[in-house]
Design a protein around this motif. Structure first.
Motif: not given
Length: 407
Positions: A233-246
């Motif tokens: 929950f925390r990783c996908t909601t908080l870091l998904m924009p960064l993950y998709l960018a990288v």
């Protein structure tokens, strides 16, 4: 209302507190994820590693988690409304201060302050819902309250992208978002005051089981499950924009938009799951199905999907995670000891939230050392373990009664 009292009918005061909780929950998740849409830009401007980006997102969650136990204790002492109001105004001011951040350390410090302020919401809100709505309507009520948080999570990526288009500056964008909390503090406080001063006499009904009087095995398992579910929950909601960018090379605006698509699908899942769970009286099977189907969808992210498949997978991730939220949170209210609901939710949102709170840091460390594919495998593994834990939960077979609308 006292922590041990439960209504057998829905009143105007019930609706007032539900609207207040919707707004407060909306702001809670806007603010805990407020850096998410701006992380690609902040990372470039301040030269941050993935680990440092994870620390920034975890700082607010870890601090919030650390204070939940104290807030739960205070909530049992008739301070729920005060704690919720403080969470709104305090968070808004914290985000305003964040806009002046000159460095990583300053940002991290303000994230800690933000965590203290937003900690007032969760342990105070769920007992309030449990006391304001009868059991037969509780999943729907919890679903509406939870929807506020989901709307906040879904909106912040696209809202952040929109503000970047308008202002071309993440600092000005934070000022706008901070002012939102300052303004909405007023209606939230007024609604909470109305709900407290317009309580109706409690009606007891022998068919309405209030719940366990002591700590149970089911509650212990729920704490463990809450911690494990909190990791993806925390990783996908908080870091998904960064993950998709990288990992996928998307610009911040598109990364934020795709994250919003993922979270909007979760809104539809909650709308579907809540009434079915209330009507059937089932909670556990929703929780197991939700987390069980999440693991393979997360794994698919490692296959460098084309844009169409990526959107479909993100929709699936959002839908199936949040499909289990209203039944799961209703189940939490039903297995908490009735005399100490605030403290019980303090435990859930402190001890039970620790894994999710530190998960973004772990995700970032793994990404820096082994690559983001390994970070995704970390999420898949914890999701599988969560599915196994959910299989040991038992349904609450208490008899439900049909709620009556107060005249």
């Amino acid at each position: 209302m006292g922590a041990h009292n439960q209504l057998t009918k829905i009143t105007k005061a019930s609706y007032a507190i539900l609207v207040a909780l919707f707004i407060a929950h909306f702001l809670n998740h806007v603010y805990t994820g407020v850096l998410s849409p701006f992380l690609p830009l902040i990372r470039d401007e301040l030269s941050l590693s993935l680990t440092q980006a994870g620390i920034l997102t975890s700082a607010v969650i870890v601090t919030m988690t650390s204070f939940h136990l104290l807030v739960g204790y205070l909530a049992d002492r008739n301070l729920r409304e005060i704690m919720i109001s403080i969470s709104v105004i305090g968070a808004g001011i914290s985000v305003l201060l964040m806009s002046f951040a000159p460095s990583f350390l300053f940002l991290a410090l303000i994230q800690v302050v933000l965590g203290v302020t937003v900690s007032g919401y969760h342990p105070s809100s769920f007992p309030a819902v449990a006391d304001a709505f009868p059991k037969k309507a509780r999943a729907k009520a919890v679903g509406v309250s939870a929807m506020g948080g989901l709307v906040g999570m879904a909106l912040i990526p696209i809202l952040g992208a929109f503000l970047l288009i308008v202002y071309s500056d993440w600092r000005v964008s934070l000022v706008v978002l901070g002012l939102l909390g300052v303004v909405l503090f007023v209606p939230v406080t007024l609604l909470l005051r109305y709900s407290k001063t317009n309580q109706t006499p409690i009606e007891n009904n022998e068919n309405e089981t209030e719940g366990p009087q002591e700590w149970t095995k089911n509650f212990g398992l729920v704490v463990i499950l809450s911690g494990l579910r909190g990791i993806p929950f925390r990783c996908t909601t908080l870091l998904m924009p960064l993950y998709l960018a990288v990992s996928y090379g998307y610009e911040p605006v598109w990364a934020g938009s795709l994250t919003t698509v993922m979270l909007v699908s979760g809104m539809f899942a909650e709308i579907i799951a809540a009434p079915i769970s209330d009507r059937t009286g089932k909670r556990v099977r929703f929780m197991t199905l939700s987390i069980g189907l999440l693991a393979p969808l997360l794994l698919l992210l490692n296959f460098r999907l084309n844009p169409v498949l990526l959107v479909l997978v993100l929709i699936g991730i959002g839908f199936f995670y949040f499909f289990g939220v209203p039944p799961g949170q209703a189940y939490q209210t039903e297995v908490c000891p009735t005399q100490t609901k605030g403290l019980a939710f303090g435990v859930l949102f402190s001890i039970g939230a620790i894994p999710g709170a530190i998960a973004p840091v772990i995700f970032g460390v793994i990404g820096d050392i082994y690559g983001l594919d390994a970070s995704i495998l970390f999420l898949v593994g914890t999701t599988i373990i969560a599915t196994i834990v959910s299989l040991f939960l038992k349904e609450d077979h208490a008899i439900h009664v049909r709620p009556r609308i107060a005249e």
